[in-house]
Design a protein around this motif. Structure first.
Motif, short mmCIF file in Angstrom:
data_model
loop_
_atom_site.label_atom_id
_atom_site.label_comp_id
_atom_site.label_asym_id
_atom_site.label_seq_id
_atom_site.Cartn_x
_atom_site.Cartn_y
_atom_site.Cartn_z
N VAL A 1 -108.47 -7.82 104.53
CA VAL A 1 -109.84 -8.25 104.83
C VAL A 1 -109.87 -9.76 105.10
O VAL A 1 -110.60 -10.22 105.98
CB VAL A 1 -110.82 -7.79 103.73
N ALA A 2 -109.07 -10.54 104.39
CA ALA A 2 -109.01 -11.99 104.63
C ALA A 2 -108.40 -12.30 105.99
O ALA A 2 -108.67 -13.36 106.56
CB ALA A 2 -108.19 -12.67 103.53
N SER A 3 -107.61 -11.36 106.51
CA SER A 3 -106.98 -11.54 107.82
C SER A 3 -107.86 -11.06 108.96
O SER A 3 -107.44 -11.07 110.12
CB SER A 3 -105.65 -10.78 107.86
N GLY A 4 -109.05 -10.59 108.63
CA GLY A 4 -109.98 -10.13 109.65
C GLY A 4 -109.87 -8.66 109.98
O GLY A 4 -110.50 -8.18 110.92
N VAL A 5 -109.08 -7.92 109.22
CA VAL A 5 -108.94 -6.49 109.43
C VAL A 5 -110.08 -5.76 108.72
O VAL A 5 -110.41 -6.09 107.58
CB VAL A 5 -107.57 -6.00 108.88
N GLY A 6 -110.68 -4.80 109.38
CA GLY A 6 -111.70 -3.98 108.75
C GLY A 6 -111.07 -3.14 107.65
O GLY A 6 -110.06 -2.47 107.89
N VAL A 7 -111.62 -3.18 106.45
CA VAL A 7 -111.02 -2.49 105.31
C VAL A 7 -112.03 -1.57 104.66
O VAL A 7 -113.18 -1.94 104.40
CB VAL A 7 -110.50 -3.50 104.26
N SER A 8 -111.57 -0.36 104.38
CA SER A 8 -112.31 0.60 103.57
C SER A 8 -111.41 0.92 102.38
O SER A 8 -110.34 1.50 102.54
CB SER A 8 -112.62 1.87 104.37
N LEU A 9 -111.82 0.50 101.19
CA LEU A 9 -111.06 0.70 99.97
C LEU A 9 -111.68 1.86 99.20
O LEU A 9 -112.86 1.81 98.84
CB LEU A 9 -111.08 -0.58 99.13
N TRP A 10 -110.89 2.89 98.95
CA TRP A 10 -111.35 4.07 98.22
C TRP A 10 -110.75 4.05 96.82
O TRP A 10 -109.53 3.91 96.66
CB TRP A 10 -110.93 5.35 98.94
N LEU A 11 -111.60 4.19 95.81
CA LEU A 11 -111.18 4.22 94.41
C LEU A 11 -111.26 5.66 93.93
O LEU A 11 -112.34 6.26 93.88
CB LEU A 11 -112.08 3.31 93.56
N THR A 12 -110.10 6.22 93.58
CA THR A 12 -110.04 7.61 93.14
C THR A 12 -109.34 7.68 91.80
O THR A 12 -108.67 6.74 91.38
CB THR A 12 -109.31 8.49 94.17
N GLY A 13 -109.47 8.80 91.13
CA GLY A 13 -108.84 8.96 89.83
C GLY A 13 -109.26 7.85 88.89
O GLY A 13 -110.41 7.43 88.87
N GLU A 14 -108.31 7.34 88.12
CA GLU A 14 -108.61 6.29 87.14
C GLU A 14 -109.05 4.98 87.79
O GLU A 14 -109.68 4.14 87.14
CB GLU A 14 -107.40 6.07 86.22
N ALA A 15 -108.74 4.78 89.06
CA ALA A 15 -109.18 3.57 89.76
C ALA A 15 -110.71 3.54 89.91
O ALA A 15 -111.28 2.47 90.10
CB ALA A 15 -108.52 3.47 91.12
N ALA A 16 -111.36 4.69 89.80
CA ALA A 16 -112.82 4.73 89.91
C ALA A 16 -113.49 3.82 88.88
O ALA A 16 -114.56 3.26 89.15
CB ALA A 16 -113.32 6.17 89.75
N TRP A 17 -112.87 3.64 87.74
CA TRP A 17 -113.45 2.79 86.69
C TRP A 17 -113.62 1.34 87.14
O TRP A 17 -114.48 0.62 86.61
CB TRP A 17 -112.60 2.85 85.42
N PHE A 18 -112.84 0.89 88.10
CA PHE A 18 -112.94 -0.51 88.53
C PHE A 18 -114.21 -0.79 89.32
O PHE A 18 -114.53 -1.95 89.58
CB PHE A 18 -111.70 -0.93 89.32
N ALA A 19 -114.95 0.25 89.68
CA ALA A 19 -116.24 0.06 90.34
C ALA A 19 -117.37 -0.20 89.34
O ALA A 19 -118.48 -0.53 89.72
CB ALA A 19 -116.58 1.29 91.19
N VAL A 20 -117.07 -0.06 88.05
CA VAL A 20 -118.05 -0.33 87.00
C VAL A 20 -118.01 -1.82 86.67
O VAL A 20 -116.92 -2.38 86.51
CB VAL A 20 -117.73 0.52 85.75
N SER B 1 -113.65 -9.86 97.04
CA SER B 1 -113.39 -10.22 98.44
C SER B 1 -113.49 -9.00 99.35
O SER B 1 -114.01 -9.10 100.47
CB SER B 1 -112.04 -10.91 98.59
N VAL B 2 -113.02 -7.87 98.87
CA VAL B 2 -113.14 -6.65 99.69
C VAL B 2 -114.61 -6.25 99.82
O VAL B 2 -115.07 -5.90 100.90
CB VAL B 2 -112.30 -5.49 99.12
N LEU B 3 -115.35 -6.34 98.73
CA LEU B 3 -116.78 -6.00 98.78
C LEU B 3 -117.55 -6.91 99.73
O LEU B 3 -118.48 -6.48 100.40
CB LEU B 3 -117.40 -6.10 97.39
N ALA B 4 -117.14 -8.18 99.80
CA ALA B 4 -117.85 -9.13 100.65
C ALA B 4 -117.65 -8.87 102.14
O ALA B 4 -118.56 -9.10 102.95
CB ALA B 4 -117.40 -10.55 100.32
#
Length: 115
Positions: A25-44, A65-68
């Motif tokens: 994302v810092a390089s200007g690439v469009g990014v879609s980050l998916w949080l699945t399994g235990e990674a879902a907790w990082f959205a809290v 930075s990804v959210l921004a």
């Protein structure tokens, strides 16, 4: 598109996915980050800030930075299994399912990386 399937139980793999997403994302690439399994907790709120890995950028900073500049999605089934709703998540994070994931992967020659 980057799909994170690991959480604190596999810290290096988890952090690598966030690092790649933030770098892209810092390089200007469009990014879609998916949080699945235990990674879902990082959205809290506060959960990413509690994550620590030596010699790695803070997960909370990487996520911010990804959210921004990109999108962050929690898998709908993963959210349901953890009793998470949109009200539990960091503002800007969405919940979506497999149909949305597939639509993003096939759109505009997207490439998916799974960690």
């Amino acid at each position: 598109m980057i799909k994170v399937t690991a959480g604190k139980e596999d810290a290096e793999r988890c952090n690598q996915a966030f690092t790649v997403a933030a770098t892209a994302v810092a390089s200007g690439v469009g990014v879609s980050l998916w949080l699945t399994g235990e990674a879902a907790w990082f959205a809290v709120p506060g959960r990413a800030e509690d994550f620590s890995l030596p010699h790695a950028a803070p997960l909370g900073d990487l996520l911010a930075s990804v959210l921004a500049l990109g999108t962050v999605t929690v898998c709908s089934q993963c959210a349901a299994r953890r009793d998470l709703t949109l009200g539990d998540l960091i503002p800007g994070v969405r919940i979506a399912g497999a149909a949305t994931f597939v639509a993003e992967v096939v759109a505009d020659d997207a490439q998916a990386l799974v960690y």
